[in-house]
Design an enzyme around this catalytic site. Structure first.
Site, short mmCIF file in Angstrom:
data_model
loop_
_atom_site.label_atom_id
_atom_site.label_comp_id
_atom_site.label_asym_id
_atom_site.label_seq_id
_atom_site.Cartn_x
_atom_site.Cartn_y
_atom_site.Cartn_z
N ARG A 198 0.83 -1.22 0.00
CA ARG A 198 0.00 0.00 0.00
C ARG A 198 0.86 1.27 0.00
O ARG A 198 0.55 2.25 0.65
CB ARG A 198 -0.96 0.01 1.20
CG ARG A 198 -1.94 -1.14 1.23
CD ARG A 198 -2.83 -1.18 -0.01
NE ARG A 198 -3.63 -2.41 0.00
CZ ARG A 198 -3.25 -3.55 -0.58
NH1 ARG A 198 -2.11 -3.63 -1.22
NH2 ARG A 198 -4.01 -4.61 -0.53
N SER A 219 -11.33 -0.19 2.98
CA SER A 219 -10.44 -0.48 4.11
C SER A 219 -9.83 0.81 4.63
O SER A 219 -9.13 1.51 3.89
CB SER A 219 -9.32 -1.44 3.67
OG SER A 219 -9.87 -2.66 3.22
N GLU A 248 -4.86 3.68 5.87
CA GLU A 248 -4.63 3.51 4.45
C GLU A 248 -5.20 4.71 3.68
O GLU A 248 -4.72 5.07 2.61
CB GLU A 248 -5.31 2.22 3.97
CG GLU A 248 -5.11 1.91 2.51
CD GLU A 248 -5.68 0.56 2.12
OE1 GLU A 248 -6.19 0.45 0.99
OE2 GLU A 248 -5.62 -0.37 2.94
#
Length: 350
Positions: free
Chosen positions: A167, A237, A333
């Site tokens: 990520r 998420s 995130e």
């Protein structure tokens, strides 16, 4: 169409971010060419106004009104060429990612099916190095085209130059300022191998499974667990899955043998942030107008007219509870956007 015709002053950003945070920008403009992008960015900066390039707003949290111009990247186009070994795609940054996955399957081009239903535009994919169900963009990306907005110079970065990580990428660090992704190049091998390591995919027969079956299974799994942003604002998420060393993972698994875990390179182990949050009995937890989703604890939702700071308060509570129980600090995130631009999400939430 003239640039002036595209500008909308004092525009509402609520329909332009999937968290549905009710904030405004000084100006909003949709840009469909690289020239428009550079021209409008320069115009904003010449007026001492910050400028933010946005795709579908699926991975951002606006903390307050934005004191500048939001440029919606709508640069489109999909070009496909092939040889005996692979398909090569050159995709405009403004294309919708899920639509790209579907288009590839329609043309019997395989390799993207595990990444179905990931929200956002193609230009956002390299920034996060999007991934799901055992596949990451880094495995498929051949290059990324960017424009340095101050100079207007276009540059092509190889996959290695993108410095992809979990990520993460160079676009969150060295190339974070004044650089915009305008196209992404993908290489999809014709020697297709199904990836069936996660969730209900493990129930499929690796001997005769088709890409379409994987796509259908993933769409069903995501629809069953993830809330529709049109009904409950969210950014998917919210936290990254933590990656820890093998010794730390062994200690945790001794206490919680049912904890999901996935081996990573360099003797590292990835844990499931959603499972950690759920074990803290936070699934369905509500705080004001926000909530932890009752089916997927990794998702925070705008349940009722929440502000960006309301989401931050919930995220901070979740993070503290997980740290208290597991001695692990979750990292966001989602990217946080303040009045002047992106801010350090980890610093804000801490």
């Amino acid at each position: 169409m003239k640039n002036e015709d595209m500008l909308i002053n004092k525009a509402a950003l609520k329909p332009l971010n999937t968290f549905a945070i009710d904030v405004r920008a000084q100006c909003v403009a949709a840009v469909r060419t690289e020239k428009e992008l550079v021209t409008l960015w320069r115009r904003a900066t010449e007026n001492n106004m910050p400028a933010l390039v946005l795709g579908s707003g699926s991975n951002v949290l606006f903390l307050e009104d934005y004191d500048g111009t939001v440029l919606l990247n709508r640069i489109a186009g999909i070009m496909i060429r092939e040889n005996a070994d692979a398909w090569y795609l050159h995709v405009g940054a403004g294309e919708v990612w899920h639509d790209l996955v579907t288009t590839c399957l329609d043309y019997q081009i395989t390799g993207l099916e595990n990444l179905a239903m990931i929200p956002g535009c193609v230009g956002s994919a390299p920034i996060q190095n999007i991934g799901a169900y055992g596949v990451e963009l880094a495995q498929l990306c051949e290059y990324v085209d960017i424009i340095q907005l101050k100079t207007g110079v276009k540059r092509r970065l190889s996959s290695n130059e993108c410095e992809f990580n979990y990520r993460d990428s160079i676009f969150k660090h060295d190339l974070r300022e004044h650089n915009v992704i305008v196209a992404v190049g993908l290489r999809l091998a014709k020697a297709w191998r199904p990836v069936l390591d996660y969730g209900d995919l493990t129930l499929l027969n690796i001997g005769n499974v088709t890409p379409r079956q994987i796509y259908t299974a993933i769409c069903a799994m995501r629809c069953s667990k993830l809330p529709d942003p049109a009904l409950a604002g969210n950014a998917g998420s919210f936290f990254k899955n933590p990656i820890i060393d093998a010794q730390g993972a062994e200690k945790l698994l001794q206490r919680y043998p049912d904890a999901p875990y996935y081996f990573q390179p360099n003797s590292r182990v990835k844990l499931a942030a959603g499972w950690l949050i759920e074990r803290c009995k936070l699934k369905g937890y509500r705080l004001g107008g926000t909530a932890v989703h009752d089916k997927q604890a990794l998702v925070l939702v705008n349940a009722y007219n929440a502000t960006g700071w309301d989401i931050v308060a919930l995220a901070r509570h979740v993070r503290q509870q997980v740290a208290q129980r597991f001695d692990l600090w979750l990292e966001p995130e989602v990217r946080f956007i303040g009045a002047k631009g992106e801010v350090d999400a980890l610093r804000v939430i801490a």
